[in-house]
Design an enzyme around this catalytic site. Structure first.
Site, PDB file in Angstrom:
ATOM      1  CG  HIS A 265      19.739   5.650  68.354  1.00  0.00           C
ATOM      2  ND1 HIS A 265      18.699   5.231  69.142  1.00  0.00           N
ATOM      3  CD2 HIS A 265      19.196   5.943  67.157  1.00  0.00           C
ATOM      4  CE1 HIS A 265      17.587   5.257  68.431  1.00  0.00           C
ATOM      5  NE2 HIS A 265      17.857   5.688  67.240  1.00  0.00           N
ATOM      6  CG  ASN A 266      21.772   1.935  67.017  1.00  0.00           C
ATOM      7  OD1 ASN A 266      22.268   1.593  68.084  1.00  0.00           O
ATOM      8  ND2 ASN A 266      20.465   2.026  66.844  1.00  0.00           N
TER       9      ASN A 266
END
Lengths: 354, 354, 354
Positions: A265-266
């Site tokens: 994520h990210n």
């Protein structure tokens, strides 16, 4: 049956039962498509219609082949191909009945000639009767949707895109035009550009691995960002890209991701990166443009990899990597240092065991 | 609930809600199936009907168990199993009420006895009404096709094969007889032999990772070969095998591939190779017969691994490996050298920090 | 478009097209949910209704943000958030118009406040008309079943559970209440507790990798155990958990498994373990409670890892690990030893090349 026995019985490349075929094409057409110069066959022999591509040792007079590596020169000498794509350095090695398509980038030329004979499958525009499409999904012109595909509420799919069987497109997902969404792909919480190819079984947009430690175990932290795939991205079979927690996970235009890759994520990948199979990029790590991550390499979270850096196979990257650097090993170090370490340890180890 | 608490509540092996059961069988039947010699129980006690298999500490008088490792001798002493499969070396350790099935290869004997009690699921021959089967697909006798499976145009499936739910069999794909195609498997551009087992989520036949560098980014090189799986191949859950670029990707007869394994385009595996989970074999690499690749090992492309070579876990193989060699480490080296290096470095490191 | 350009155009976290939204909430409600103390804004400004969460640099006056790392203090100074969750150490750094939600565990508080605004999707209780459900399956109250899901004979699913599209639940499988079964998940031979989350593409319960060497190749050993997932377990996208051979493969309560992880047959994980992406745990290996396995680590079979041990990224574990130990490297060694080795080798290598 042994492996070598099998060779003889294998199918010819581009078998029409499995692949689209186009053509025939004349030599000038091939030269134009591949930005090559024609060198006529020394014997004066001329082929009017080329019908396909094949490797040097298999190709016949109406087929095109190619050479991009000195070690295949013996095969060039014996080839029966009507034409061979090659660099100027090898053009004087052509056998007498074979024409040359001479260019500086033979592999790129090959890609284009092979694509001419075997174009990508085009959308049929048919929505299979078994597909389930939400009433308020916005499906563009000429979109092909395969059996048992699911298109969720509010999803948007651009023109000429192909959605294969069993694909699952979640609520509000946006997909651009001319994309290919593979069989069994699952996409949620995502915005996807044009000409994106997702191979079978990719998982895009599921929650990232985020949780806090509470008094009675882990508590999930809501993952409130999306996955954004820019134009031309490819994601290999069974690879997984988690959505962001508070910002989007982003894959830059033209980046190619191989099979079984994990993107946390990210994470943010720049343009035209290459991520080879089974590599993993942890959460919030950022790559510049044209970064190469070789197979099975792993990057910890929250680091930055500069543009054009190359991360070797099985490398374990625990800190930032400068633009243009080549690293390998676990922990990562410059290529030279890694191989010097290997040599040093071997030497010391032998001495020590004497 | 802690792990150890859980043990007590676990299901018995071969629970009939989940597994096929067959039997009961007499001791002579078991001896015949397992090519074992019967040693009667010392107490003279004789069991007429064996009903199943179970581990030593769980088995009862009407169950068969087995021993293949000296460290479980204490469990043998206390077992209540009616019969135990074991090697001649341990047959004098049988408790008085337990018969012996004595043989040189107890694990193989065990495989056969357990299979006798729990035969593989057989095809029901039922095509589920929700499956979608192309009109011109050629489906053999007694083929079972599960819910929401898709069989493409021109595909051929041999007799007694089972295709599980949501499997996707692409255009012109050939599958032999007595195969098991797992749920959600996606197969395209492939020819598959007899008695092949594909576990859930395998991806077979998608494009390999092939592209050339063009002036505006990467350009895909058409992948024009197939995947060929010879007889008896097994491919584990979510593993991926890319089709060849100009020749077929080939997996030799009897080879077993575990979960989450990646096999690149044009790779060739010989007969009876073992590839353990999360290993990766890059494009155009060739393996002989009986090669073992342990978990998470990675092989670069275009190398050759000789027959009976063994590649250790997490090994990074960057060059050819001789037949029969044992290598480990990244980069790969002989087992002995690897562990000598480890010892040397530990010694030097301690000295250096003194 | 470059990565940094993209930032500007990205969606705000928690976009209502993709995420559930709840609220608004007053400051006292947020303080109660997060077990925090309210520190009023220095300017006396007071916000009646908070509408969502956002990162410091994006949040507006009606949004809550959080800080848990000193390096983001510059962002705190400039934030426009109406309230920020933070630890007492930073509460004097709040800008004048921003209230504080002060607590000892800001990340946990953040998890709870974000969950308040964005609760997990609840079951709609709708069984999609295209799902195929066996007549004798036992489906609890308010279970949601997505398009093309398959529920096998004798399967049991507890109340409020969500089964997403294309999921395949095999014969006799038991699933508890309030579970989320992701799209394309395939589950067979398993008993699953309450509040379990399976992400898209997980494969649970397939045969382990078990075979004996016979005279004509490998012979499969029947795998007669199940997979047991205790309450609160999470399994990431495309991860695979094989069922046991003679006992159950067991994942303890609260354990979280990331994407593309492999768990072999008979493995046993304790409570609240963390297994990060692409790690692999081989057959019959046992973990205590609160064990952490970092990304791409591999554990061989038949070993024991003590509670609270931490296994580093890419670690290769070949023997037992003590409770509370931190190991890394391949083969695994204590963290300190590993980094000392790295330093020693670098030093020796430089000396050697002088």
């Amino acid at each position: 049956m042994s492996v070598s026995d099998m060779t003889a019985s294998e199918t010819r490349p581009g078998d029409s039962r499995f692949f689209q075929r186009s053509g025939p094409f004349g030599l000038e057409q091939l030269a134009k498509a591949s930005d090559s110069d024609v060198v006529a066959a020394a014997s004066g022999k001329s082929v009017a219609a080329f019908r396909g591509v094949a490797p040097l040792h298999v190709a016949g007079p109406d087929e095109v082949s190619f050479l991009d590596n000195r070690r295949y020169l013996p095969l060039l000498a014996e080839t029966k191909a009507g034409a061979v794509i090659l660099s100027p350095a090898f053009s004087d090695k052509l056998p007498p009945d074979t024409a040359g398509l001479v260019c500086k980038a033979p592999y790129l030329a090959w890609a284009r000639v092979a694509t001419l004979f075997h174009p990508d499958p085009k959308s049929t525009g048919v929505r299979h009767p078994t597909a389930w499409i939400a009433d308020d999904a916005d499906i563009g012109e000429n979109v092909e949707i395969g059996p048992f595909a699911v298109i969720g509420s509010g999803a948007r799919i651009g023109r000429d895109t192909i959605v294969a069987s069993h694909a699952s497109i979640g609520q509000s997902v946006e997909i651009g035009s001319r994309c290919r969404i593979g069989a069994h792909a699952a996409i949620s919480h995502a915005r996807i550009g044009n000409r994106v190819t997702l191979y079978p079984g990719v998982r895009i947009g599921q929650d990232g691995f985020g949780f806090a430690v509470g008094p009675e175990g882990f508590e999930t932290v809501p993952q409130l960002g999306l996955v954004v795939l820019e134009d031309g991205v490819e994601v290999g079979a069974n690879s997984t890209i988690d959505r962001g927690s508070m910002r989007d996970t982003l894959i830059g235009a033209g980046t190619r991701i191989d099979n079984l890759v994990q993107i946390g994520h990210n994470a943010r990948l720049g343009r035209c990166c290459i991520v080879v199979s089974q590599a993993g990029i942890s959460g919030s790590t950022e790559l510049g443009d044209f970064v190469t991550i070789a197979a099975q390499a792993g990057l910890i979270g929250h680091i930055k990899i500069g543009s054009k850096a190359r991360i070797g196979a099985q490398c374990g990257v625990m800190s930032d990597v400068d633009a243009g650097a080549d690293v390998i090993g676990s922990p990562a170090m410059p290529f030279r240092e890694f191989f010097r370490n290997v040599a040093t340890l071997r030497k010391l180890s032998r001495k020590s065991s004497d």
